[in-house]
Scaffold this motif. Sequence first.
Motif, PDB file in Angstrom:
ATOM      1  N   ALA A 225       0.923  -1.217  -0.126  1.00  0.00           N
ATOM      2  CA  ALA A 225       0.040   0.002   0.192  1.00  0.00           C
ATOM      3  C   ALA A 225       1.167   1.125  -0.095  1.00  0.00           C
ATOM      4  O   ALA A 225       0.578   2.253  -0.701  1.00  0.00           O
ATOM      5  CB  ALA A 225      -0.965  -0.020   1.132  1.00  0.00           C
ATOM      6  N   MET A 226       1.908   1.259   0.635  1.00  0.00           N
ATOM      7  CA  MET A 226       2.872   2.347   0.907  1.00  0.00           C
ATOM      8  C   MET A 226       3.558   2.598  -0.818  1.00  0.00           C
ATOM      9  O   MET A 226       3.494   3.963  -1.051  1.00  0.00           O
ATOM     10  CB  MET A 226       3.998   2.244   1.805  1.00  0.00           C
ATOM     11  N   SER A 232       5.865   6.727  -7.804  1.00  0.00           N
ATOM     12  CA  SER A 232       6.860   6.824  -8.707  1.00  0.00           C
ATOM     13  C   SER A 232       8.232   7.551  -8.001  1.00  0.00           C
ATOM     14  O   SER A 232       7.982   8.081  -6.892  1.00  0.00           O
ATOM     15  CB  SER A 232       6.606   8.019  -9.841  1.00  0.00           C
ATOM     16  N   LYS A 233       9.074   7.216  -8.771  1.00  0.00           N
ATOM     17  CA  LYS A 233      10.449   7.695  -8.103  1.00  0.00           C
ATOM     18  C   LYS A 233      10.589   9.146  -7.852  1.00  0.00           C
ATOM     19  O   LYS A 233      10.874   9.535  -6.678  1.00  0.00           O
ATOM     20  CB  LYS A 233      11.472   7.393  -9.173  1.00  0.00           C
ATOM     21  N   GLU A 234       9.785   9.766  -8.499  1.00  0.00           N
ATOM     22  CA  GLU A 234       9.752  11.319  -8.197  1.00  0.00           C
ATOM     23  C   GLU A 234       8.977  11.901  -7.095  1.00  0.00           C
ATOM     24  O   GLU A 234       9.250  12.751  -6.309  1.00  0.00           O
ATOM     25  CB  GLU A 234       9.018  12.152  -9.445  1.00  0.00           C
ATOM     26  N   ASN A 235       7.929  10.999  -6.784  1.00  0.00           N
ATOM     27  CA  ASN A 235       7.289  11.388  -5.490  1.00  0.00           C
ATOM     28  C   ASN A 235       7.889  10.762  -4.065  1.00  0.00           C
ATOM     29  O   ASN A 235       7.262  10.935  -3.105  1.00  0.00           O
ATOM     30  CB  ASN A 235       5.758  10.621  -5.652  1.00  0.00           C
ATOM     31  N   ALA A 236       8.939  10.073  -4.194  1.00  0.00           N
ATOM     32  CA  ALA A 236       9.292   9.399  -3.173  1.00  0.00           C
ATOM     33  C   ALA A 236      10.076  10.179  -2.066  1.00  0.00           C
ATOM     34  O   ALA A 236       9.623  10.010  -0.785  1.00  0.00           O
ATOM     35  CB  ALA A 236      10.539   8.288  -3.589  1.00  0.00           C
ATOM     36  N   GLU A 237      10.832  10.945  -2.335  1.00  0.00           N
ATOM     37  CA  GLU A 237      11.387  11.856  -1.192  1.00  0.00           C
ATOM     38  C   GLU A 237      10.231  12.756  -0.493  1.00  0.00           C
ATOM     39  O   GLU A 237      10.382  12.673   0.633  1.00  0.00           O
ATOM     40  CB  GLU A 237      12.539  12.790  -1.793  1.00  0.00           C
ATOM     41  N   GLY A 238       9.460  13.233  -1.212  1.00  0.00           N
ATOM     42  CA  GLY A 238       8.404  14.092  -0.491  1.00  0.00           C
ATOM     43  C   GLY A 238       7.505  13.524   0.186  1.00  0.00           C
ATOM     44  O   GLY A 238       7.219  13.957   1.321  1.00  0.00           O
ATOM     45  N   TRP A 239       7.013  12.089  -0.295  1.00  0.00           N
ATOM     46  CA  TRP A 239       6.210  11.455   0.542  1.00  0.00           C
ATOM     47  C   TRP A 239       6.719  10.817   1.760  1.00  0.00           C
ATOM     48  O   TRP A 239       6.105  11.176   2.906  1.00  0.00           O
ATOM     49  CB  TRP A 239       5.560  10.095  -0.395  1.00  0.00           C
ATOM     50  N   ILE A 240       7.996  10.354   1.590  1.00  0.00           N
ATOM     51  CA  ILE A 240       8.497   9.818   2.833  1.00  0.00           C
ATOM     52  C   ILE A 240       8.927  11.002   3.943  1.00  0.00           C
ATOM     53  O   ILE A 240       8.844  10.798   5.080  1.00  0.00           O
ATOM     54  CB  ILE A 240       9.988   9.383   2.320  1.00  0.00           C
ATOM     55  N   LEU A 244       7.533  11.154   7.749  1.00  0.00           N
ATOM     56  CA  LEU A 244       8.611  11.404   9.024  1.00  0.00           C
ATOM     57  C   LEU A 244       8.196  12.534   9.792  1.00  0.00           C
ATOM     58  O   LEU A 244       8.236  12.590  11.259  1.00  0.00           O
ATOM     59  CB  LEU A 244      10.109  11.326   8.425  1.00  0.00           C
ATOM     60  N   GLU A 245       7.920  13.687   9.091  1.00  0.00           N
ATOM     61  CA  GLU A 245       7.615  14.966   9.834  1.00  0.00           C
ATOM     62  C   GLU A 245       6.358  14.750  10.490  1.00  0.00           C
ATOM     63  O   GLU A 245       6.130  15.573  11.643  1.00  0.00           O
ATOM     64  CB  GLU A 245       7.521  16.017   8.739  1.00  0.00           C
ATOM     65  N   LYS A 246       5.382  14.047  10.290  1.00  0.00           N
ATOM     66  CA  LYS A 246       4.242  13.713  10.848  1.00  0.00           C
ATOM     67  C   LYS A 246       4.497  12.666  12.100  1.00  0.00           C
ATOM     68  O   LYS A 246       3.374  12.411  12.778  1.00  0.00           O
ATOM     69  CB  LYS A 246       2.910  13.203   9.919  1.00  0.00           C
ATOM     70  N   GLY A 247       5.712  12.221  12.274  1.00  0.00           N
ATOM     71  CA  GLY A 247       6.108  10.986  13.034  1.00  0.00           C
ATOM     72  C   GLY A 247       5.316   9.775  12.740  1.00  0.00           C
ATOM     73  O   GLY A 247       5.340   8.939  13.765  1.00  0.00           O
ATOM     74  N   LEU A 295      16.652   9.125   4.418  1.00  0.00           N
ATOM     75  CA  LEU A 295      15.907  10.204   5.157  1.00  0.00           C
ATOM     76  C   LEU A 295      15.564   9.843   6.813  1.00  0.00           C
ATOM     77  O   LEU A 295      15.607  10.798   7.424  1.00  0.00           O
ATOM     78  CB  LEU A 295      14.650  10.426   4.541  1.00  0.00           C
ATOM     79  N   LEU A 296      15.505   8.413   6.918  1.00  0.00           N
ATOM     80  CA  LEU A 296      15.676   7.804   8.216  1.00  0.00           C
ATOM     81  C   LEU A 296      16.671   8.338   9.058  1.00  0.00           C
ATOM     82  O   LEU A 296      16.741   8.718  10.561  1.00  0.00           O
ATOM     83  CB  LEU A 296      15.541   6.297   8.180  1.00  0.00           C
TER      84      LEU A 296
END
Length: 366
Positions: A225-226, A232-240, A244-247, A295-296
Amino acid sequence: MEQMIIKGLEGITVAATNISLVDGDHGRLVYRAYWAKDLALQHDFEEVCYLLWHGRLPNEIELKKLKNDFREQRRLPAHLVELLKILPENMPMMSVIRTCISAMGDGSYQWPPKVEEAIKITAVLPTIIAARSHLLKGENVIDPHETLDHVANFLYMLNGEIPLGAHSKVLNAYFVLTMEHGMNASTFSSRVIASTESDIVSAITGAIGAMKGPLHGGAPSEVTAMLDEIGSKENAEGWIREQLEKGKKLMGFGHRIYKTRDPRAEALKEMTSQLTKEDPWLDLAVHVEAEAIRLLEEYKPGRKLYTNVEFYAAAVLRAVNMPAELFTPTFTSSRVAGWTANVMEQSLDNRIYRPSSLYNGGMPKD
């Protein structure tokens, strides 16, 4: 003196084994003196079954015989065909598997357990899953292929087509890496039942019941689901970053036992990395892993959160078009090899399990 209770038996050694080593501190998984990773990348599922059951890899003649035995035993007995037709449609697949394996337990299965019995159970389990899947859709059941090996035949029975070599190869690696993993809940269940000198069918039925529980056999569907949501690769960084910012927790990262990299995930990563050009889904998974680990470390420095086997299991199972509802049953199809190995090992130096419990109830008033 107050009696100590170790809930879940965590940290308690209950058996000596030659089958596998799970070293969480150093990220190591060993099957009978072989690195599980190497076995997954270099050997067929049947070869590693032989290793777990006999303590060594087979020679060419022994492997040929074992594969022939698998082909002979993977056809459904007539009574299982009828049973699959009458079980309720809303019965979960794991319950169907448990019921069918139990129904195999005629009088021919006796103590002590035998390799021939392990072959029968291991060979037929994917056929049960595939047949039930087709029956639920109102489709004709696809008979096992006459020549395909165990894992490729499973894909064939599900889809009715000879699978891509890349798909058979990566699913074979998944099967090898998940077939055994120490004294987990289902393996312990199988050994407890075997310790009573019950038959191997009873022991495996109990193990399937334990695997059905979401705390043990929970499917990696949340990882799927994640990855679907990222897209897509382009969305990966922003989504992650947003998660993480939401905890929020990233599914497929971190493991209760492995304090460093999960060796099973490492092996599947190596396998899938070779196939990313052939499969966009695997390409996305490899990219998401790299971004997530980076990012982790940025958001949670020093935690050393790496991918676990569920992350790449989700990638592999999705890549071979495995429906999400078959994730745990497929896991069961691989782990049955480890269960049967443990049941046979238990019989070699058996003692019935009989732990104690601490009574906290009241006493009679007189």
